[in-house]
Design a protein around this motif. Structure first.
Motif, PDB file in Angstrom:
ATOM      1  N   ASP A   1    -123.955 -49.487  -9.808  1.00 34.70           N
ATOM      2  CA  ASP A   1    -123.760 -50.919 -10.040  1.00 34.70           C
ATOM      3  C   ASP A   1    -123.618 -51.673  -8.721  1.00 34.70           C
ATOM      4  O   ASP A   1    -124.178 -52.763  -8.548  1.00 34.70           O
TER       5      ASP A   1
ATOM      6  N   PRO B   1    -119.284 -54.837  -8.204  1.00 38.10           N
ATOM      7  CA  PRO B   1    -119.520 -56.140  -8.807  1.00 38.10           C
ATOM      8  C   PRO B   1    -118.574 -56.383  -9.963  1.00 38.10           C
ATOM      9  O   PRO B   1    -118.063 -55.454 -10.581  1.00 38.10           O
TER      10      PRO B   1
ATOM     11  N   ALA C   1    -126.404 -54.362  -7.235  1.00 40.93           N
ATOM     12  CA  ALA C   1    -126.012 -55.735  -6.913  1.00 40.93           C
ATOM     13  C   ALA C   1    -126.456 -56.113  -5.509  1.00 40.93           C
ATOM     14  O   ALA C   1    -126.889 -57.244  -5.254  1.00 40.93           O
TER      15      ALA C   1
END
Length: 273
Positions: free
Chosen positions: A180, A7, A184
């Motif tokens: 991460d 992301p 996401a």
């Protein structure tokens, strides 16, 4: 299934590297109690009192991965705790797979293990709670990179058996990136795309399993995950949903432990759940 793209935003990770610690998770827990923000990531080059699930000790001969991260219940961290073994497992798999000559040998096993060549290579421990500083969650990652500890009665693997081992700090940074990415995915599509990705990286449907719990043990075959992430076990009497338990993989043709069959009946690939 390929990994998701990283992301554009993400967690403000702050990696600390220590020569030696009793426990990376204990340090994260102590810092959480003092109000440390989400994104603390702690790596120990040597860990002297690491622990795994069910109160087991995680042995570290040195040169392996002892790593923990702190998250706070804001945004995606407020998801039910039951989703996190899958998010963490996918992140762990994605961080390790590039270092394996044949990534197909690296498999996820419910609820919190990585198997390499059918033997346990890594595990995850998730702890959560609430204190004066608010709610927190600490995810601990332990992996045999350079050497597998010698534990009587257990068959363990290490990355060095299957390719050049990575530096622990490289794996730690990769886990942060992968966390991460998978957070996401879950934030955008819910649990279903995470569930599908986890199944694509797990041991195949039909794999023989033994589930040990407080009330005894049951034998069957892996039949996937339900919409809440519970293990589906296909047994002689039908399908069962498993919420917790110690999971052992049966070798082809083996009988369950405690029954007639091959010596001990099952490979204890899942010791440390």
């Amino acid at each position: 299934m390929p990994r998701p793209p990283a992301p554009s935003g993400g967690t403000a990770w702050r990696l600390e590297i220590h020569d030696s610690l009793d426990s990376t998770s204990d340090l994260c827990l102590a810092r959480a109690a003092r109000g440390e923000a989400a994104g603390l990531a702690v790596l120990a080059r040597r860990q002297t009192r690491g622990r795994g699930s069910r109160g087991r000790e995680w042995q570290d001969p040195g040169g392996n991965l002892a790593f923990s991260v702190l998250l706070r219940p804001e945004g995606v961290a407020a998801w039910p705790v039951g989703l996190w073994p899958f998010i963490a497992g996918l992140a762990f798999h994605g961080a390790i797979a590039p270092w394996i000559r044949d990534p197909a040998l690296l498999r996820l096993k419910w609820p919190n293990d990585l198997l390499l060549g059918g033997r346990k290579m890594a595990g995850i421990l998730i702890e959560s709670g609430e204190g004066r500083s608010g709610r927190w969650m600490v995810i601990g990652f332990g992996a045999n990179l350079r050497a597998a500890p010698v534990v009587p009665g257990r068959e363990l693997a290490c990355v060095a058996d299957f390719g050049p081992p990575p530096a622990p700090e490289d794996v730690a940074r990769a886990i942060c990136r992968e966390l991460d990415a998978w957070m996401a995915v879950c934030g955008g599509g819910g649990f279903e795309p995470v569930r599908a990705a986890w199944l694509a990286r797990a041991h195949p449907v039909g794999t023989g399993l033994v589930v040990r719990g407080e009330s005894g043990q049951v034998e069957g075959s892996f039949d996937g995950l339900d919409a809440q992430g519970m293990l589906l076990l296909r047994c002689a009497g039908g399908q069962r949903r498993i919420s917790t338990g110690e999971i052992l993989l049966l070798e082809p043709g083996a009988a369950a432990p405690g029954t007639s069959g091959t010596r001990d009946g099952a490979r204890r690939a899942a010791d440390g759940d």
